[in-house]
Design an enzyme around this catalytic site. Structure first.
Site, PDB file in Angstrom:
ATOM      1  N   GLY A   1       0.691  -1.165   0.229  1.00  0.00           N
ATOM      2  CA  GLY A   1       0.081  -0.001  -0.414  1.00  0.00           C
ATOM      3  C   GLY A   1       0.612   1.160  -0.458  1.00  0.00           C
ATOM      4  O   GLY A   1       0.310   2.444  -0.163  1.00  0.00           O
TER       5      GLY A   1
ATOM      6  N   GLY B   1      14.108  -5.216  -0.698  1.00  0.00           N
ATOM      7  CA  GLY B   1      15.068  -6.242  -0.594  1.00  0.00           C
ATOM      8  C   GLY B   1      15.447  -7.004  -2.165  1.00  0.00           C
ATOM      9  O   GLY B   1      14.975  -6.050  -3.186  1.00  0.00           O
TER      10      GLY B   1
ATOM     11  N   GLU C   1      16.018 -10.191   2.187  1.00  0.00           N
ATOM     12  CA  GLU C   1      15.125  -8.740   2.746  1.00  0.00           C
ATOM     13  C   GLU C   1      16.464  -7.835   2.770  1.00  0.00           C
ATOM     14  O   GLU C   1      17.598  -8.528   3.497  1.00  0.00           O
ATOM     15  CB  GLU C   1      14.209  -9.308   3.893  1.00  0.00           C
ATOM     16  CG  GLU C   1      12.214  -9.444   3.331  1.00  0.00           C
ATOM     17  CD  GLU C   1      12.024  -8.586   2.534  1.00  0.00           C
ATOM     18  OE1 GLU C   1      12.555  -7.354   2.705  1.00  0.00           O
ATOM     19  OE2 GLU C   1      11.975  -9.276   1.510  1.00  0.00           O
TER      20      GLU C   1
ATOM     21  N   ASN D   1      13.090  -6.204  -4.870  1.00  0.00           N
ATOM     22  CA  ASN D   1      12.002  -6.238  -5.246  1.00  0.00           C
ATOM     23  C   ASN D   1      11.179  -5.194  -5.207  1.00  0.00           C
ATOM     24  O   ASN D   1      10.848  -4.448  -4.025  1.00  0.00           O
ATOM     25  CB  ASN D   1      11.847  -7.377  -4.459  1.00  0.00           C
ATOM     26  CG  ASN D   1       9.948  -7.501  -4.240  1.00  0.00           C
ATOM     27  OD1 ASN D   1      10.135  -7.477  -4.810  1.00  0.00           O
ATOM     28  ND2 ASN D   1       9.529  -7.439  -3.001  1.00  0.00           N
TER      29      ASN D   1
ATOM     30  N   HIS E   1     -12.585  48.005  -0.541  1.00  0.00           N
ATOM     31  CA  HIS E   1     -11.311  47.864   0.683  1.00  0.00           C
ATOM     32  C   HIS E   1     -12.002  47.776   1.593  1.00  0.00           C
ATOM     33  O   HIS E   1     -13.229  48.506   2.123  1.00  0.00           O
ATOM     34  CB  HIS E   1     -10.914  49.307   0.416  1.00  0.00           C
ATOM     35  CG  HIS E   1     -10.574  49.643  -0.691  1.00  0.00           C
ATOM     36  ND1 HIS E   1      -9.695  50.022  -1.697  1.00  0.00           N
ATOM     37  CD2 HIS E   1     -12.421  51.034  -1.748  1.00  0.00           C
ATOM     38  CE1 HIS E   1      -9.428  51.302  -2.680  1.00  0.00           C
ATOM     39  NE2 HIS E   1     -11.011  51.205  -2.916  1.00  0.00           N
TER      40      HIS E   1
HETATM   41  C1  UD1 Z   1       8.845  -4.994   1.508  1.00  0.00           C
HETATM   42  C2  UD1 Z   1       9.455  -6.647   0.814  1.00  0.00           C
HETATM   43  C3  UD1 Z   1      10.987  -5.578  -0.009  1.00  0.00           C
HETATM   44  C4  UD1 Z   1      10.424  -5.157  -0.619  1.00  0.00           C
HETATM   45  C5  UD1 Z   1       9.667  -3.656  -0.236  1.00  0.00           C
HETATM   46  C6  UD1 Z   1       9.070  -2.661  -1.310  1.00  0.00           C
HETATM   47  C7  UD1 Z   1       8.994  -7.609   2.374  1.00  0.00           C
HETATM   48  C8  UD1 Z   1       8.643  -8.208   3.425  1.00  0.00           C
HETATM   49  N1  UD1 Z   1       9.635  -7.139   2.421  1.00  0.00           N
HETATM   50  O1  UD1 Z   1       9.610  -4.462   2.466  1.00  0.00           O
HETATM   51  O2  UD1 Z   1      10.625  -7.301  -0.490  1.00  0.00           O
HETATM   52  O3  UD1 Z   1      11.483  -4.776  -1.960  1.00  0.00           O
HETATM   53  O4  UD1 Z   1       8.736  -3.866   0.295  1.00  0.00           O
HETATM   54  O5  UD1 Z   1       9.097  -1.573  -1.147  1.00  0.00           O
HETATM   55  O6  UD1 Z   1       7.547  -8.018   1.834  1.00  0.00           O
HETATM   56  N2  UD1 Z   1       2.197  -5.142   5.702  1.00  0.00           N
HETATM   57  C9  UD1 Z   1       1.347  -5.101   6.193  1.00  0.00           C
HETATM   58  N3  UD1 Z   1       0.636  -6.180   7.031  1.00  0.00           N
HETATM   59  C10 UD1 Z   1       2.509  -6.255   8.073  1.00  0.00           C
HETATM   60  C11 UD1 Z   1       3.147  -5.340   7.769  1.00  0.00           C
HETATM   61  C12 UD1 Z   1       3.036  -4.881   6.355  1.00  0.00           C
HETATM   62  O7  UD1 Z   1       0.137  -5.230   5.308  1.00  0.00           O
HETATM   63  O8  UD1 Z   1       1.805  -6.914   8.726  1.00  0.00           O
HETATM   64  C13 UD1 Z   1       1.339  -3.275   5.146  1.00  0.00           C
HETATM   65  C14 UD1 Z   1       2.713  -2.040   5.476  1.00  0.00           C
HETATM   66  O9  UD1 Z   1       1.692  -1.506   5.449  1.00  0.00           O
HETATM   67  C15 UD1 Z   1       2.403  -1.350   3.494  1.00  0.00           C
HETATM   68  C16 UD1 Z   1       2.716  -3.212   2.691  1.00  0.00           C
HETATM   69  O10 UD1 Z   1       2.473  -3.757   3.595  1.00  0.00           O
HETATM   70  O11 UD1 Z   1       1.684  -1.161   2.811  1.00  0.00           O
HETATM   71  C17 UD1 Z   1       4.242  -3.543   2.836  1.00  0.00           C
HETATM   72  O12 UD1 Z   1       5.132  -3.209   4.466  1.00  0.00           O
HETATM   73  P1  UD1 Z   1       6.919  -2.825   4.938  1.00  0.00           P
HETATM   74  O13 UD1 Z   1       7.262  -3.391   6.227  1.00  0.00           O
HETATM   75  O14 UD1 Z   1       5.957  -1.504   3.760  1.00  0.00           O
HETATM   76  O15 UD1 Z   1       7.534  -3.342   3.837  1.00  0.00           O
HETATM   77  P2  UD1 Z   1       9.218  -3.421   3.477  1.00  0.00           P
HETATM   78  O16 UD1 Z   1      10.463  -3.272   5.029  1.00  0.00           O
HETATM   79  O17 UD1 Z   1       9.026  -1.734   2.376  1.00  0.00           O
END
Ligand code: UD1
Ligand code: CA
Length: 471
Positions: free
Chosen positions: A104, A143, A157, A173, A366
């Site tokens: 998102g 990642g 990651e 990724n 004015h």
């Molecule tokens: C993730 C990817 C990473 C990639 C990157 C790209 C994983 C483990 N890693 O990392 O490989 O390069 O995105 O931007 O997926 N979210 C949930 N529930 C959770 C955790 C996260 O809905 O429990 C949602 C967050 O709100 C967010 C999205 O998933 O919108 C991605 O989560 P985030 O923590 O931003 O992942 P990254 O660490 O960026």
């Protein structure tokens, strides 16, 4: 060929790297919340969309509701246990053979990338097709796609990268995947939590598919389109890119910007060709400008409609207003709360107009306050005129008919009506209706006391000489 497809947007994470105690997904870029961006792209494809919410879900749901997309469903992830777990929470909603999953927090994503992902997934018959981008100096926290002899092995990651990995594996990724549903059904609930983060990673599905000898396919997108937002600094960088992109798109349609780097335009604003926009202007919240308007520096225009050839001079604040053709506003004017200014009318400096309608070719040039006023055409409002619209309990209307002339420094105590062609004398406090073509004078008559100052001077001089004599 079309694919039986549905989409899942991951929006339940905690946003801990934002350090704001607010979910990052409701922060705005060019007036639109982060979580709305991927949805705006996905809703252009006709497929069911499910959003995973959890952390501060009321706020995330409210942002999405405001965007009024048709039929989006929600699934709750009660605890943020990672992207893999978030996807698992949607299992009971899977109804199509292929599931597109997108983070998102990636507002620059385009329709072309999603289309390319779908097309490639169809032609490659892959079990998982996903989007990658090339790494550069500014790409931390992503990642990496680990390949051996061109075969994809896993996504590693950022936290788990080995010292040499960044050099060896340039593909990041992006966080957009298209899965065969049967594969997810078989493997997703078998992923285990990572020991460092205590999270289940969606990205572990890549290794699982690779280990099983499944076909994996990637498509490449420019980093600038898939950039994720994890920190306020990244929010700032992405907003700058988005703003520049928007301003360039308006330039291409004939809009002139005096200072493009210092102009702020929401994504849902529209501007007609030939319009020029000064430095520091904010155009917000669905504002629409006609063609050949001139917006002076530091004007803030929010949720308003400006027809063609409107001039807004510097430092105006305009909220919820409609300005008709060739109206001129400002400098330093404040229009708000369902105000309408007629064709060729002028609202000048230090004039506030609220909940009022002003007809054509009228003027208040004015230092005035016009509230709850119904003003006709060719009316002239003298400097310093105030509509006294509030009696401490309710607001009342001031009605001024066509061609009336309100003298300077009038107080019009509402409810009150000034008839057509009527005049009011300067300094009047008008408490009663004025008939048409009448002159109303509502002030005390002037008294001149001849020789008063001279007599006063003489009295003071006499007092002073008496004082000196007594010393
Ligand atoms: C993730 C990817 C990473 C990639 C990157 C790209 C994983 C483990 N890693 O990392 O490989 O390069 O995105 O931007 O997926 N979210 C949930 N529930 C959770 C955790 C996260 O809905 O429990 C949602 C967050 O709100 C967010 C999205 O998933 O919108 C991605 O989560 P985030 O923590 O931003 O992942 P990254 O660490 O960026
Ligand atoms: Ca992210």
């Amino acid at each position: 060929m079309t694919l039986p497809l549905q989409a899942v947007v991951l929006a339940a994470g905690k946003s801990s790297r934002f350090r704001t105690s607010t979910t990052k997904l409701i922060f705005s870029i060019c007036g639109q919340e982060l979580v709305v961006y991927p949805l705006a792209v996905l809703t252009t494809f006709s497929m069911p969309i499910c959003v995973v919410v959890g952390y501060q879900q009321e706020r995330v749901r409210a942002s999405i509701a405001k965007a009024r997309f048709p039929s989006i469903s929600f699934v709750e992830q009660q605890e943020p246990r990672g992207t893999g777990h978030a996807l698992l929470c949607t299992k009971s909603h899977w109804s199509r053979d292929h599931i597109l999953v997108i983070n998102g927090d990636m507002p620059l994503i385009t329709k072309d990338i999603i289309q390319n992902l779908i097309n490639t997934h169809i032609t490659s018959h892959a079990t998982i097709t996903f989007v990658v981008a090339k790494a550069s100096d500014i790409t931390q926290g992503y990642g990496r796609v680990i390949r051996e002899n061109a075969t994809i092995k896993e996504i590693r990651e950022a936290k788990e990268l080995l010292p040499d990995d960044s050099h060896r594996y340039p593909d990041l990724n992006a966080g957009i995947y298209l899965f065969e549903r049967t594969f997810l059904e078989e493997h997703l609930d078998k992923l285990s939590s990572h020991t460092i983060a205590h999270e289940i990673y969606i990205t572990d599905l890549i290794k699982r598919a690779s280990d099983q000898g499944k076909r994996l396919q990637t498509i490449e997108a420019p980093f600038t389109t898939i950039q994720g937002i994890n920190t306020l600094k990244e929010l700032h960088a992405v907003e700058q890119s988005k703003r520049t992109e928007l301003i360039i798109s308006w330039m291409e349609r004939g809009v002139y910007f005096a200072a493009p780097d210092h102009t702020y335009i929401d994504i849902n604003v529209s501007i007609g060709p030939g319009t020029s926009i000064g430095a520091g202007v904010h155009l917000l919240n669905g504002t629409s400008l006609g063609s050949n308007c001139h917006i002076g520096p530091f004007a803030i225009i929010d949720n308003s409609i400006l027809h063609d050839h409107v001039t807004v001079l510097p430092h105006c604040v305009i909220n919820d207003a409609e300005l008709h053709t060739q109206a001129t506003i400002g400098p330093f004017a404040h229009l708000r709360n369902k105000t309408s200014i007629g064709t060729q009318s002028t609202i000048g400096n230090f004039v506030e107009v609220t909940k009022s309608t002003i007809g054509t070719q009228s003027k208040a040039k004015h230092l005035s306050y016009l509230g709850n006023a119904e003003i006709g055409s060719h009316v002239n409002i003298g400097a310093g005129t105030i509509t006294c619209n509030y009696d401490g309990f309710a607001k009342h209307t001031t009605t001024i008919h066509n061609n009336a002339h309100i003298g300077s420094n009038n107080s019009l105590v509402a409810p009150v009506t000034i008839g057509q062609d009527a005049l009011t004398a300067a300094g009047s406090v008008i408490t009663e209706n004025v008939p048409e073509e009448a002159l109303a004078i509502a002030r005390t008559r002037q008294v001149n006391k001849e020789g008063y100052v001279q007599r006063k001077k003489q009295r003071i001089a006499a007092l002073m000489s008496a004082k000196v004599a007594s010393l």
